[in-house]
Write a protein that holds these residues in place. Structure first.
Motif, PDB file in Angstrom:
ATOM      1  N   LEU A 108      -5.554   5.239  -2.174  1.00  0.00           N
ATOM      2  CA  LEU A 108      -6.428   6.234  -2.933  1.00  0.00           C
ATOM      3  C   LEU A 108      -7.009   7.309  -2.426  1.00  0.00           C
ATOM      4  O   LEU A 108      -7.264   8.562  -3.110  1.00  0.00           O
ATOM      5  N   PHE A 109      -7.011   7.610  -0.887  1.00  0.00           N
ATOM      6  CA  PHE A 109      -7.601   8.619  -0.289  1.00  0.00           C
ATOM      7  C   PHE A 109      -7.082   9.389   0.905  1.00  0.00           C
ATOM      8  O   PHE A 109      -7.686   9.921   1.469  1.00  0.00           O
ATOM      9  N   SER A 110      -5.572   9.207   0.660  1.00  0.00           N
ATOM     10  CA  SER A 110      -4.762   9.875   1.474  1.00  0.00           C
ATOM     11  C   SER A 110      -3.786  10.837   0.905  1.00  0.00           C
ATOM     12  O   SER A 110      -2.778  10.930   1.237  1.00  0.00           O
ATOM     13  N   HIS A 111      -4.280  11.433  -0.279  1.00  0.00           N
ATOM     14  CA  HIS A 111      -3.383  12.265  -1.051  1.00  0.00           C
ATOM     15  C   HIS A 111      -3.675  13.966  -0.903  1.00  0.00           C
ATOM     16  O   HIS A 111      -4.748  14.041  -0.520  1.00  0.00           O
ATOM     17  N   ASP A 112      -2.860  14.534  -1.570  1.00  0.00           N
ATOM     18  CA  ASP A 112      -3.153  16.168  -1.527  1.00  0.00           C
ATOM     19  C   ASP A 112      -3.900  16.382  -2.834  1.00  0.00           C
ATOM     20  O   ASP A 112      -4.181  15.490  -3.747  1.00  0.00           O
ATOM     21  N   TRP A 113      -4.324  17.606  -2.989  1.00  0.00           N
ATOM     22  CA  TRP A 113      -5.332  17.813  -4.011  1.00  0.00           C
ATOM     23  C   TRP A 113      -4.620  17.926  -5.252  1.00  0.00           C
ATOM     24  O   TRP A 113      -5.384  17.543  -6.321  1.00  0.00           O
ATOM     25  N   SER A 142       0.789  -1.255   0.029  1.00  0.00           N
ATOM     26  CA  SER A 142       0.100  -0.171   0.141  1.00  0.00           C
ATOM     27  C   SER A 142       1.028   1.084   0.023  1.00  0.00           C
ATOM     28  O   SER A 142       0.602   2.101  -0.705  1.00  0.00           O
ATOM     29  N   LEU A 143       1.870   1.305   0.915  1.00  0.00           N
ATOM     30  CA  LEU A 143       2.863   2.425   0.997  1.00  0.00           C
ATOM     31  C   LEU A 143       3.474   2.561  -0.556  1.00  0.00           C
ATOM     32  O   LEU A 143       3.620   3.659  -1.052  1.00  0.00           O
ATOM     33  N   LEU A 144       3.936   1.513  -1.006  1.00  0.00           N
ATOM     34  CA  LEU A 144       4.522   1.497  -2.748  1.00  0.00           C
ATOM     35  C   LEU A 144       3.682   2.136  -3.526  1.00  0.00           C
ATOM     36  O   LEU A 144       4.025   2.865  -4.286  1.00  0.00           O
ATOM     37  N   ILE A 145       2.439   1.800  -3.511  1.00  0.00           N
ATOM     38  CA  ILE A 145       1.384   2.150  -4.542  1.00  0.00           C
ATOM     39  C   ILE A 145       1.263   3.469  -4.229  1.00  0.00           C
ATOM     40  O   ILE A 145       0.965   4.365  -5.212  1.00  0.00           O
ATOM     41  N   ALA A 146       1.128   3.948  -3.077  1.00  0.00           N
ATOM     42  CA  ALA A 146       0.783   5.393  -2.716  1.00  0.00           C
ATOM     43  C   ALA A 146       1.951   6.298  -3.426  1.00  0.00           C
ATOM     44  O   ALA A 146       1.805   7.432  -3.783  1.00  0.00           O
ATOM     45  N   ALA A 147       3.163   5.768  -2.814  1.00  0.00           N
ATOM     46  CA  ALA A 147       4.289   6.526  -3.482  1.00  0.00           C
ATOM     47  C   ALA A 147       4.436   6.479  -4.766  1.00  0.00           C
ATOM     48  O   ALA A 147       4.866   7.676  -5.473  1.00  0.00           O
ATOM     49  N   PRO A 169       9.243  24.737   2.528  1.00  0.00           N
ATOM     50  CA  PRO A 169       7.975  25.320   2.013  1.00  0.00           C
ATOM     51  C   PRO A 169       6.994  25.213   2.719  1.00  0.00           C
ATOM     52  O   PRO A 169       7.063  24.032   3.616  1.00  0.00           O
ATOM     53  N   PRO A 170       5.822  25.859   2.749  1.00  0.00           N
ATOM     54  CA  PRO A 170       4.763  25.555   3.550  1.00  0.00           C
ATOM     55  C   PRO A 170       4.062  24.194   3.187  1.00  0.00           C
ATOM     56  O   PRO A 170       4.247  23.786   1.881  1.00  0.00           O
ATOM     57  N   LEU A 171       3.325  23.557   3.996  1.00  0.00           N
ATOM     58  CA  LEU A 171       2.977  22.315   3.755  1.00  0.00           C
ATOM     59  C   LEU A 171       1.816  22.001   2.705  1.00  0.00           C
ATOM     60  O   LEU A 171       0.823  22.722   3.131  1.00  0.00           O
ATOM     61  N   THR A 172       1.623  20.907   1.906  1.00  0.00           N
ATOM     62  CA  THR A 172       0.478  20.858   1.094  1.00  0.00           C
ATOM     63  C   THR A 172      -0.199  19.731   1.622  1.00  0.00           C
ATOM     64  O   THR A 172       0.368  18.429   1.741  1.00  0.00           O
ATOM     65  N   GLY A 173      -1.266  19.989   2.289  1.00  0.00           N
ATOM     66  CA  GLY A 173      -1.946  18.857   3.292  1.00  0.00           C
ATOM     67  C   GLY A 173      -2.707  17.918   2.578  1.00  0.00           C
ATOM     68  O   GLY A 173      -2.895  18.223   1.280  1.00  0.00           O
ATOM     69  N   SER A 174      -3.001  16.849   3.104  1.00  0.00           N
ATOM     70  CA  SER A 174      -3.978  15.801   2.285  1.00  0.00           C
ATOM     71  C   SER A 174      -5.458  16.306   2.024  1.00  0.00           C
ATOM     72  O   SER A 174      -5.753  17.227   3.220  1.00  0.00           O
ATOM     73  N   VAL A 175      -5.957  15.700   1.206  1.00  0.00           N
ATOM     74  CA  VAL A 175      -7.578  16.273   1.063  1.00  0.00           C
ATOM     75  C   VAL A 175      -8.267  15.371   2.177  1.00  0.00           C
ATOM     76  O   VAL A 175      -8.047  14.312   2.198  1.00  0.00           O
ATOM     77  N   TYR A 214      -5.161  14.580  -7.272  1.00  0.00           N
ATOM     78  CA  TYR A 214      -6.721  14.242  -8.066  1.00  0.00           C
ATOM     79  C   TYR A 214      -6.774  15.135  -9.005  1.00  0.00           C
ATOM     80  O   TYR A 214      -7.568  14.737  -9.986  1.00  0.00           O
ATOM     81  N   LEU A 215      -6.322  16.469  -9.079  1.00  0.00           N
ATOM     82  CA  LEU A 215      -6.223  17.330 -10.106  1.00  0.00           C
ATOM     83  C   LEU A 215      -5.526  16.805 -11.427  1.00  0.00           C
ATOM     84  O   LEU A 215      -5.928  16.912 -12.553  1.00  0.00           O
ATOM     85  N   SER A 216      -4.306  16.205 -11.290  1.00  0.00           N
ATOM     86  CA  SER A 216      -3.717  15.520 -12.294  1.00  0.00           C
ATOM     87  C   SER A 216      -4.422  14.530 -12.937  1.00  0.00           C
ATOM     88  O   SER A 216      -4.488  14.558 -14.241  1.00  0.00           O
TER      89      SER A 216
END
Length: 309
Positions: free
Chosen positions: A139-144, A8-13, A118-124, A147-149
């Motif tokens: 799938l659900f622990s990423h920054d915005w 799960s960490l591998l796919i998220a990375a 730099p300032p932190l880009t937090g997760s959605v 999902y924009l990409s």
């Protein structure tokens, strides 16, 4: 766990590592579908990285950092557009010069920002979805921007496939003379595509300096722009294939780092060099007209247009 690697960490990375390449590649795909070959993606990405980093640090806002990154990439793209569309400079030579210029200018601009965070880009905040075993982390622990990409890929696919704007853009890329004869403003359309591509590449560069490697160092994009160029060709100029190609390349990058951390006996240099070797091969193929035809490239790709011809 497989060999000390959490899947799960591998796919998220992998997903995170692919974001800069997705943004740059989908922007370049639009540029090339309009018949323009911009080899300055690396230069636009690193300008986006330094401009985004400076904007985020000075304003304290990661969102404004991404806006600054997009603006930095678009400005460099504007230079390319003026040189190639109005002054009719050679597109390949101009793109390469743009990359060299971007690398040098970014190094100058970023000198006083080395070592700053730099300032932190937090997760959605997706609530209970982020707590789902395996899929929550993947799938659900990423920054915005992640999902924009994906949304950008879907939007480009829809525009190119289902709208009049996409049809005109593709017509210009296939035959700029025919499009001009029908009354379409070829240079104006190509300039719009070039600016869009520059903004997307700049945003991809900003993601590198603000999220992936949250700091500024010279050459921080490390060839991601060249990989983006190769992925556009691999994808046969189709948006969803760009997404798949970016995940494959991102997967190779993440896998070689995890194999190294897990103490694998396979020389990690083989995996880490693979994306660049493949990129070189693709650029060689692109340099020949026969190769472009075999890959179903836009017929007018790389050709300058002048209304008086």
């Amino acid at each position: 766990m497989f060999g000390g690697i959490d899947p799960s960490l591998l796919i998220a990375a992998l997903i995170i590592a692919s974001v800069p390449i997705i943004l740059a590649a989908i922007g370049e795909l639009v540029v090339e579908r309009a018949g323009v070959l911009n080899l300055g993606v690396e230069g636009m990405m690193i300008m986006g990285a330094v401009c985004g980093f400076i904007a985020a640090v000075e304003t304290g806002s990661a969102v404004l950092g991404f806006v600054g990154g997009a603006a930095g990439g678009a400005v460099l793209a504007l230079v390319f557009g003026v040189l190639t569309q109005f002054l009719l400079a050679n597109q390949v030579a101009t793109g390469l010069a743009l990359t060299l210029f971007g690398l040098g200018l970014s190094s100058l601009l970023g000198q006083s920002y080395v070592g700053i965070k730099p300032p932190l880009t937090g997760s959605v905040p997706l609530g209970p979805l982020a707590d789902i075993p395996f899929f929550g982390r993947v799938l659900f622990s990423h920054d915005w921007v992640v999902y924009l990409s994906v949304a950008a890929v879907a939007a480009v696919w829809w525009v190119l496939r289902s709208t009049r704007t996409g049809l005109i853009l593709r017509a210009v890329g296939e035959s700029h003379d025919a499009a001009h004869a029908l009354g379409y403003k070829v240079v104006r359309i190509r300039m719009a595509a070039i600016l869009f591509g520059g903004a997307m590449a700049g945003m991809g560069g900003a993601y590198v300096s603000l999220v992936r490697v949250p700091q500024w160092t010279d050459g921080i994009t490390a060839g991601a722009g060249w990989i983006a160029l190769a992925i556009v060709v691999f994808a046969s100029w189709r948006p969803w294939r760009v997404l798949i190609g970016a995940y494959l390349f991102g997967g190779i990058t993440v896998l070689q780092l995890n194999l190294q951390a897990a103490g694998a006996r396979i020389p990690v240099e083989y995996l880490s060099s693979a994306p660049y070797l493949i990129t070189i091969l693709v650029l060689v193929i692109m340099s020949s007209g026969r190769g472009k035809a075999a890959l179903n490239a836009p017929a007018s790709l790389g050709q300058n247009f002048h209304a008086s011809r």
